[in-house]
Motif scaffolding. Structure first.
Motif: not given
Length: 177
Positions: A135-164
């Motif tokens: 937390x670098x700068x508190x917001x009105x809702x504080x540390x419990x406010x909303x945050x948008x996350x970007x995720x990269x998820x790696x999988x394996x399958x019988x057809x080969x590895x892939x990411x989403x």
């Protein structure tokens, strides 16, 4: 020959053609190799294109105490990622990488967590993990406010590895009844 007048004699080879400085040649080789690597990395395996994209849902499990909600600094946050396998083949969750995007209650540096969890076709699983946040700068809702996350998820399958990837908002406040 106007261009020839701009170069010194040492910048021409014996045929009269301009030679490039060594640093420029090395830079061009690096650039060409980076372009090649990027092209190979962007190429998709035709087998994994047949796998339906998994469903993702993200929930923040931990909350900052009300008395500390406007405190700055670092602390751990626990998330639960729900993954739904819509494919006709089993897939195995191998790795989750998350980081925050845009402005939010706190910043999540790029953080990766390993997993080895099989997901049967048409089934869902949930995995819990902690990430360090700042937390670098508190917001009105504080540390419990909303945050948008970007995720990269790696999988394996019988057809080969892939990411989403996913882009989800964590810690949305429920609407008041």
């Amino acid at each position: 020959m106007r261009g020839k007048d701009l170069l010194t004699e040492s910048e021409y080879d014996q045929r009269g053609a301009a030679t490039l400085p060594f640093a420029f040649e090395v830079s061009m080789r690096r650039f060409a190799s980076l372009v090649f690597i990027a092209a190979v990395a962007c190429a998709t395996d035709k087998n994994t294109e047949k796998i339906a994209d998994p469903d993702f849902a993200l929930v923040q499990l931990s909350q900052m105490p009300e008395v500390a909600r406007n405190v700055t600094g670092g602390f751990p946050v626990q998330y639960r990622l729900h993954v739904g396998n819509r494919a006709a083949v089993p897939i195995t969750l191998r790795r989750v990488n998350v980081q925050s995007v845009g402005l939010g209650a706190y910043d999540v540096p790029s953080t990766s967590r390993p997993f080895n969890l099989a997901i049967a076709p048409e089934k869902s699983v949930a995995v819990d993990f902690f990430v360090p946040v700042i937390v670098t700068q508190p917001t009105i809702l504080g540390a419990n406010g909303p945050v948008t996350l970007r995720g990269v998820v790696t999988f394996d399958s019988e057809l080969g590895p892939f990411q989403r990837t996913f882009l989800l908002q964590a810690n949305e406040r429920p609407a008041a009844p």
